[in-house]
Design an enzyme around this catalytic site. Structure first.
Site, PDB file in Angstrom:
ATOM      1  N   ALA A  88       6.046   5.437  -1.506  1.00 22.69           N
ATOM      2  CA  ALA A  88       6.740   4.619  -0.510  1.00 22.69           C
ATOM      3  C   ALA A  88       5.758   3.669   0.159  1.00 22.69           C
ATOM      4  O   ALA A  88       4.540   3.892   0.156  1.00 22.69           O
ATOM      5  CB  ALA A  88       7.418   5.502   0.525  1.00 22.69           C
ATOM      6  N   ASP A  89       6.292   2.615   0.737  1.00 24.92           N
ATOM      7  CA  ASP A  89       5.487   1.584   1.388  1.00 24.92           C
ATOM      8  C   ASP A  89       4.893   2.142   2.683  1.00 24.92           C
ATOM      9  O   ASP A  89       5.605   2.336   3.671  1.00 24.92           O
ATOM     10  CB  ASP A  89       6.368   0.362   1.672  1.00 24.92           C
ATOM     11  CG  ASP A  89       5.569  -0.851   2.097  1.00 24.92           C
ATOM     12  OD1 ASP A  89       4.465  -0.676   2.640  1.00 24.92           O
ATOM     13  OD2 ASP A  89       6.053  -1.988   1.898  1.00 24.92           O
ATOM     14  N   HIS A  90       3.582   2.390   2.667  1.00 19.31           N
ATOM     15  CA  HIS A  90       2.919   3.051   3.791  1.00 19.31           C
ATOM     16  C   HIS A  90       2.823   2.161   5.029  1.00 19.31           C
ATOM     17  O   HIS A  90       2.452   2.629   6.114  1.00 19.31           O
ATOM     18  CB  HIS A  90       1.518   3.505   3.369  1.00 19.31           C
ATOM     19  CG  HIS A  90       1.014   4.693   4.116  1.00 19.31           C
ATOM     20  ND1 HIS A  90       1.563   5.120   5.313  1.00 19.31           N
ATOM     21  CD2 HIS A  90       0.002   5.562   3.848  1.00 19.31           C
ATOM     22  CE1 HIS A  90       0.911   6.185   5.746  1.00 19.31           C
ATOM     23  NE2 HIS A  90      -0.037   6.478   4.873  1.00 19.31           N
ATOM     24  N   ARG A  91       3.139   0.887   4.904  1.00 19.36           N
ATOM     25  CA  ARG A  91       3.137   0.016   6.083  1.00 19.36           C
ATOM     26  C   ARG A  91       4.258   0.391   7.033  1.00 19.36           C
ATOM     27  O   ARG A  91       4.121   0.251   8.249  1.00 19.36           O
ATOM     28  CB  ARG A  91       3.287  -1.450   5.657  1.00 19.36           C
ATOM     29  CG  ARG A  91       2.126  -2.015   4.853  1.00 19.36           C
ATOM     30  CD  ARG A  91       2.427  -3.421   4.377  1.00 19.36           C
ATOM     31  NE  ARG A  91       3.606  -3.473   3.510  1.00 19.36           N
ATOM     32  CZ  ARG A  91       4.145  -4.604   3.048  1.00 19.36           C
ATOM     33  NH1 ARG A  91       3.615  -5.772   3.382  1.00 19.36           N
ATOM     34  NH2 ARG A  91       5.203  -4.569   2.253  1.00 19.36           N
ATOM     35  N   PRO A 118       0.851  -1.197   0.000  1.00 17.34           N
ATOM     36  CA  PRO A 118       0.000   0.000   0.000  1.00 17.34           C
ATOM     37  C   PRO A 118       0.884   1.243   0.000  1.00 17.34           C
ATOM     38  O   PRO A 118       1.680   1.444   0.914  1.00 17.34           O
ATOM     39  CB  PRO A 118      -0.786  -0.133   1.307  1.00 17.34           C
ATOM     40  CG  PRO A 118       0.096  -0.946   2.197  1.00 17.34           C
ATOM     41  CD  PRO A 118       0.874  -1.874   1.310  1.00 17.34           C
TER      42      PRO A 118
END
EC number: 2.3.1.12
Length: 402
Positions: free
Chosen positions: A372-375, A196
């Site tokens: 960017a990887d929101h995790r 995500p």
């Protein structure tokens, strides 16, 4: 000891390749990492290095063969144990064993339990309708004398005609999906389903950079026989910014449930080729100057478009950069390459009138987008990273051409 040389993943999601060259023969010695085969895929033509040292005792593929991941291509004896097996020969299919003929014995339908015998590979009896058929491995009981059933002759069934192929709908045409396009599709779906993204766009004042580039390109032409592209400066600025924000050069390790920060910055460069997207990477970009990066970009792009990219060029990327500006686009929503943490996109630079020192001035503005990887990172983290990249570009920090 015999070691099997197997075809391994050549990267980019491709699972097969065509053998174009065999560089050794049976009986030759080979070292670790010495090339044994040349394989061509829809994206790359690459040498396959040997993971073993020793004597080649078998080569099980030929030039022109299509090999798949996990397929044994050769056998190498390292001398540590038993000799390597001889090359496997094609095995003819065994002649079918004669099928025993049994005369059905009329018997009432029964629900008796299956009988097992010691040493039988398959045991028991199958009850079918009103007849009993022995299973291999079980000695059938002596049949009772009975007249053979009379089989009534039947006429041969009339073959059913195959349905006619459906005609293509009017006004439509079809496009075959190539192996490369399928690999790209699988990679995109994997990234989209697993990562995500949080996406931010920045406006960067690249006026000083534009002026500086114009001033040094004469030197670059005379000294390096090339001009330095804006893209090379952008990549260098991104690499510089990663020193303060190393998480964007990391990846998530699902098995260990932790973030891995890569020491090397291997920058993937998205290259548009006639056959589709390919992302080779600049190795150890943190050790390279703007000129070195510019040379690598040209080299990787040329080899990608001519299918001369090698396996190491595609592996171990840590962050990716794409240039929307080459197509005249300003913004986009780039997809992060799994399992990387981030991708940075540069848009088309434009001259804009802006307020400056109580008046107006014309500045060169660069649109910069970061996904960017929101995790594992928040929008605020992306914002700070983007501002640091902008600072590197606007203040020409460590962007000198020497």
């Amino acid at each position: 000891m015999a070691n099997e040389f197997k075809f391994t993943d050549v990267g980019e999601g491709l699972h097969e390749g065509k053998v174009t060259e065999i560089l050794k023969k049976v009986g030759d010695t080979i070292k670790v990492d010495e090339a044994l085969f040349v394989v061509e895929t829809d994206k790359v033509t690459t040498e396959l290095p040997s993971p073993y040292a020793g004597v080649i005792t078998a080569i099980t593929t030929n030039v022109g063969d299509v090999v798949h991941i996990g397929q044994v291509m050769a056998v190498i004896d390292d001398g540590a144990g038993a000799a390597a097996p001889a090359a496997p020969q094609p095995v003819s299919a065994p002649a079918p064993a004669p099928t025993p003929t049994f005369t059905p014995t009329p018997a009432p339908v029964t629900t008796e339990p299956v009988v097992e015998e010691a040493g039988a590979s398959v045991v028991g009896e199958i009850k079918v309708s009103n007849s009993v058929f022995p299973i291999f491995g079980v000695q059938p009981s002596a049949p009772q004398p009975t007249p053979a059933p009379v089989v009534q002759p039947t006429s041969a069934p009339t073959p059913t005609p195959a349905p006619a192929s459906a005609a293509a709908p009017s006004g439509e045409e079809t496009i075959a999906i190539t192996t490369m396009r399928k690999a790209i599709a699988e990679a995109m779906v994997k990234s989209h389903e697993n990562i995500p993204a949080t996406i931010l766009t920045f406006y960067v004042n690249a006026t000083k950079l534009k002026q500086y580039r114009e001033s040094v390109n004469g030197l670059a032409l005379s000294k390096y026989n090339m001009k330095i592209s804006f893209f090379a400066f952008f990549v260098k600025a991104i690499v510089n910014a990663l020193k303060k924000f190393p998480v964007f050069n990391g990846r998530y390790d699902k098995e260990r449930n932790l973030i891995v920060l890569n020491k090397d910055v291997n920058v993937g460069i998205a290259v548009d080729t006639p056959d589709g997207l390919i992302v080779p990477n600049i190795k150890q970009a943190q050790t390279k100057s703007v000129v070195d990066i510019a040379k690598d970009i040209v080299d990787l792009a040329n080899r990608a478009r001519s299918k001369q990219i090698k396996l190491p060029d595609l592996s171990k990327g840590t962050i990716s950069v794409t240039n929307f500006g080459s197509l005249g686009a300003a913004f986009g929503t780039p997809i992060i390459k799994h399992p990387e943490m981030c991708i940075v996109a540069t848009g088309n630079m434009e001259e804009r009138v802006v307020r400056a020192e109580g008046g107006v001035a014309v500045h060169t503005i660069l649109p910069l987008t970061i996904a960017a990887d929101h995790r594992w990172v928040d929008g605020a983290d992306v914002g700070r990273f983007g501002k640091e990249i902008a600072k590197q570009i606007e203040e020409l920090i460590d962007l000198e051409v020497a």
